[in-house]
Design a protein around this motif. Structure first.
Motif, short mmCIF file in Angstrom:
data_model
loop_
_atom_site.label_atom_id
_atom_site.label_comp_id
_atom_site.label_asym_id
_atom_site.label_seq_id
_atom_site.Cartn_x
_atom_site.Cartn_y
_atom_site.Cartn_z
N ILE A 21 2.68 12.88 12.78
CA ILE A 21 2.37 11.60 12.99
C ILE A 21 1.35 11.28 14.11
CG2 ILE A 21 4.86 11.00 13.75
CD1 ILE A 21 4.45 11.36 16.35
N TRP A 22 0.64 12.40 14.33
CA TRP A 22 -0.84 12.92 14.80
C TRP A 22 -2.12 12.18 13.73
CZ3 TRP A 22 -1.13 11.89 19.86
CH2 TRP A 22 0.61 12.15 20.40
N ASN A 23 -2.07 13.23 12.47
CA ASN A 23 -3.06 12.81 11.64
C ASN A 23 -2.41 11.74 10.66
OD1 ASN A 23 -1.24 14.08 9.07
ND2 ASN A 23 -1.66 16.43 9.54
N GLY A 24 -1.60 11.32 10.62
CA GLY A 24 -1.24 9.99 9.74
C GLY A 24 -0.90 10.06 8.28
N GLY A 25 -0.84 11.84 7.63
CA GLY A 25 -0.69 11.94 6.56
C GLY A 25 -0.84 10.79 5.59
N SER A 26 -0.61 10.88 4.14
CA SER A 26 -0.84 10.60 3.48
C SER A 26 -1.35 8.74 3.29
CB SER A 26 0.33 9.97 1.85
OG SER A 26 0.33 11.57 1.33
N PHE A 27 -0.89 7.81 4.25
CA PHE A 27 -1.75 7.30 4.52
C PHE A 27 -2.99 6.86 5.28
CE2 PHE A 27 -1.71 2.50 7.05
CZ PHE A 27 -1.48 1.80 5.75
N GLY A 28 -3.02 8.10 6.18
CA GLY A 28 -4.73 8.28 6.54
C GLY A 28 -4.55 7.69 8.14
N ASN B 83 0.72 -1.13 -0.07
CA ASN B 83 -0.09 -0.07 -0.08
C ASN B 83 0.68 1.30 0.03
OD1 ASN B 83 -1.55 -2.31 0.42
ND2 ASN B 83 -3.35 0.01 1.88
N PRO B 84 0.22 1.88 -0.27
CA PRO B 84 1.28 3.51 -0.71
C PRO B 84 1.31 4.16 0.90
CG PRO B 84 -0.88 3.30 -2.04
CD PRO B 84 -0.96 2.75 -1.15
N ASN B 85 2.14 5.19 0.70
CA ASN B 85 3.16 5.35 2.07
C ASN B 85 3.09 4.60 3.13
OD1 ASN B 85 2.90 8.38 0.11
ND2 ASN B 85 0.91 7.46 0.27
N LEU C 76 6.68 2.92 9.68
CA LEU C 76 6.49 1.44 10.49
C LEU C 76 4.98 2.12 11.40
CD1 LEU C 76 8.30 0.21 12.69
CD2 LEU C 76 9.39 1.56 13.76
N ILE C 77 4.83 3.53 11.78
CA ILE C 77 3.53 3.53 12.70
C ILE C 77 2.30 2.84 12.25
CG2 ILE C 77 1.79 5.46 13.10
CD1 ILE C 77 4.56 7.09 14.19
N SER C 78 2.13 3.05 10.82
CA SER C 78 1.62 2.69 10.29
C SER C 78 1.45 0.93 10.13
CB SER C 78 0.93 3.34 8.44
OG SER C 78 1.90 2.94 7.49
N LEU D 181 -4.80 4.12 0.25
CA LEU D 181 -5.87 4.42 -0.58
C LEU D 181 -6.64 5.32 -0.46
CD1 LEU D 181 -5.81 0.47 -0.83
CD2 LEU D 181 -3.90 2.46 -1.88
N ASN D 182 -6.87 6.42 -1.43
CA ASN D 182 -8.26 7.12 -1.21
C ASN D 182 -9.24 7.52 -2.54
OD1 ASN D 182 -7.02 8.24 -3.82
ND2 ASN D 182 -6.21 9.47 -2.97
N GLY D 183 -10.53 7.91 -2.14
CA GLY D 183 -11.23 7.41 -2.89
C GLY D 183 -12.53 8.47 -2.50
N TYR D 184 -13.51 8.09 -2.57
CA TYR D 184 -14.31 9.30 -2.58
C TYR D 184 -15.72 9.69 -1.50
CZ TYR D 184 -19.25 11.07 -1.50
OH TYR D 184 -20.46 11.88 -0.91
N SER D 185 -15.64 10.37 -0.91
CA SER D 185 -15.55 10.61 0.77
C SER D 185 -16.61 12.11 1.12
CB SER D 185 -14.46 11.45 1.65
OG SER D 185 -15.40 11.50 3.51
N MET D 186 -17.43 11.69 1.85
CA MET D 186 -18.76 12.64 1.66
C MET D 186 -18.22 13.98 2.56
SD MET D 186 -22.28 12.14 3.74
CE MET D 186 -21.41 12.37 5.22
#
Length: 284
Positions: A246-253, A178-180, A183-185, A231-236
């Motif tokens: 490290i608090w918002n998770g960056g591009s991994f989510g 998976n992208p991005n 170690l944390i993810s 992975l990204n996609g549609y969101s409301m």
């Protein structure tokens, strides 16, 4: 009386190559039907294309596990924890509700601390339905393979907590492409495996894990706007980050954040003691 099969861990190893081959064939066929190159990046796919590929992958997964469970393990599919009468247990309802509470808390904490910014709400019923179907299939597929087949077979050979740990590491390894990922993810994915596996080792019921997995992915990605395991996609809800931390998770989510680790550890502790308490109550 449950028959203990000392060599059932061998079946966990034996299924990996056939699983990758068969599921791969099904997914290649899906790409062929859609007219998409196999190496096409996830980010370029429409929700319909994602659904089609996930659907064929789910068919391939079920077919592989059916072959091994019936002809190698000599047991029923139902014995994996798929008794439909157990779909309505209290744990299944909690499995749906708990991720909603976690994601809501995480979203508003990150919003309040300015780790993320709210942009807009944009509702597309078609996209929500397609994303719901995608995440149902993903949850069913991954739980059937990891918690249903791998964890169940490991528990027949080794201590249930060791089996839970090994299956959780395998679950995390499955997401290494998976992208991005970092170690944390990767740690969060192992913790997610433990959280999803607890109902299986105590209740031998796969439905709470499927419900939790679906709800976690759907509300994380399709409602609150986080990337799902990179992975990204549609969101409301549309959100954005000023910086990757490290608090918002960056591009991994959200699953790439320290906050996710904290919340998952808290949930694991709560579930462990609840299941242990119920076990002691039933077996004084």
């Amino acid at each position: 009386m449950v028959t203990i099969r000392r060599t059932s861990w061998i079946n966990c190893v034996s299924i990996i190559i056939p699983y990758l081959f068969i599921v791969g064939i099904f997914q290649v066929f899906a790409h062929f039907l859609l007219g998409i190159p196999v190496g096409d990046a996830e980010i370029n796919r429409t929700s319909w294309e994602k659904f089609t590929i996930v659907f064929f992958g789910a068919v391939g997964t079920f077919f592989t596990i059916w072959l091994f469970r019936i002809y190698i393990d000599r047991e029923s599919i139902k014995s994996l924890g798929l008794d439909f009468l157990n779909m309505f247990e209290k744990e299944c309802r909690w499995g749906m509700l708990m991720p909603v509470l976690i994601m809501s808390l995480a979203f508003f904490l990150l919003l309040f601390t300015k780790q993320i910014q709210y942009i807009q709400i944009k509702v597309s019923l078609n996209e929500l339905i397609l994303n719901c179907a995608i995440f149902i299939l993903v949850a069913f597929t991954e739980e059937l393979f990891i918690r249903g087949y791998i964890l169940n077979n490991l528990m027949s050979s080794i201590n249930k907590f060791l089996a839970l740990t090994i299956s959780s590491i395998i679950f995390a390894i499955m997401h290494l492409a998976n992208p991005n990922i970092n170690l944390i993810s990767f740690t969060n994915l192992i913790l997610a495996g433990i959280l999803l596996g607890l109902p299986c080792i105590y209740r031998r019921n796969l439905w709470p894990s499927i419900a939790f997995h679906f709800s976690w992915n759907f509300f994380q990605g399709s409602i609150f706007g986080f990337n799902v395991s990179g992975l990204n996609g549609y969101s409301m809800i549309t959100q954005m980050r000023k910086d990757d931390t490290i608090w918002n998770g960056g591009s991994f989510g959200f699953e790439g954040s320290i906050l996710c680790i904290m919340l998952q550890v808290f949930c694991i502790i709560i579930l462990y003691f609840l299941f242990e308490k119920r076990l002691k109550f039933r077996n004084p």
